[in-house]
Design an enzyme around this catalytic site. Sequence first.
Site, PDB file in Angstrom:
ATOM      1  NE  ARG A   9      -3.756   0.055   2.091  1.00 38.43           N
ATOM      2  CZ  ARG A   9      -4.609   0.485   2.990  1.00 38.43           C
ATOM      3  NH1 ARG A   9      -4.736  -0.142   4.135  1.00 38.43           N
ATOM      4  NH2 ARG A   9      -5.358   1.545   2.754  1.00 38.43           N
ATOM      5  CB  CYS A  10       4.140   1.975   1.232  1.00 39.04           C
ATOM      6  SG  CYS A  10       5.477   3.177   1.275  1.00 39.04           S
TER       7      CYS A  10
END
Length: 113
Positions: A9-10
Amino acid sequence: MLKIYHNARCKKSREGLEILKNSDKEFEIKEYLKEPLSEEELESLINKLDIAPIQLVRKNEKIWKEEYKDKDLSDRELITVMTKHPKLIERPIVEDDKKAVIGRPPSEIEKLL
């Protein structure tokens, strides 16, 4: 072999993963939010990074600000906190047998390639 401690998600972590995919090196992916590190693994990683544990903490995370920001924690306590809350660990991290780098900016990863 290289290992990337990755959070899908980064954005920076995804960029770091792309750098590894575009290299000719073999690597493995450790999604540390799904498979948290033990205290021993985290301590080994910190030693390879050659930093103090506090330098690995994401200080803008809500849990840090609400629960730990104003506490005077020892290195051992910081390692325990990051093990308990892996979201607090800076990312991405790439390691080989001897050293590790935090991929911020992601170009830092190239130091291990």
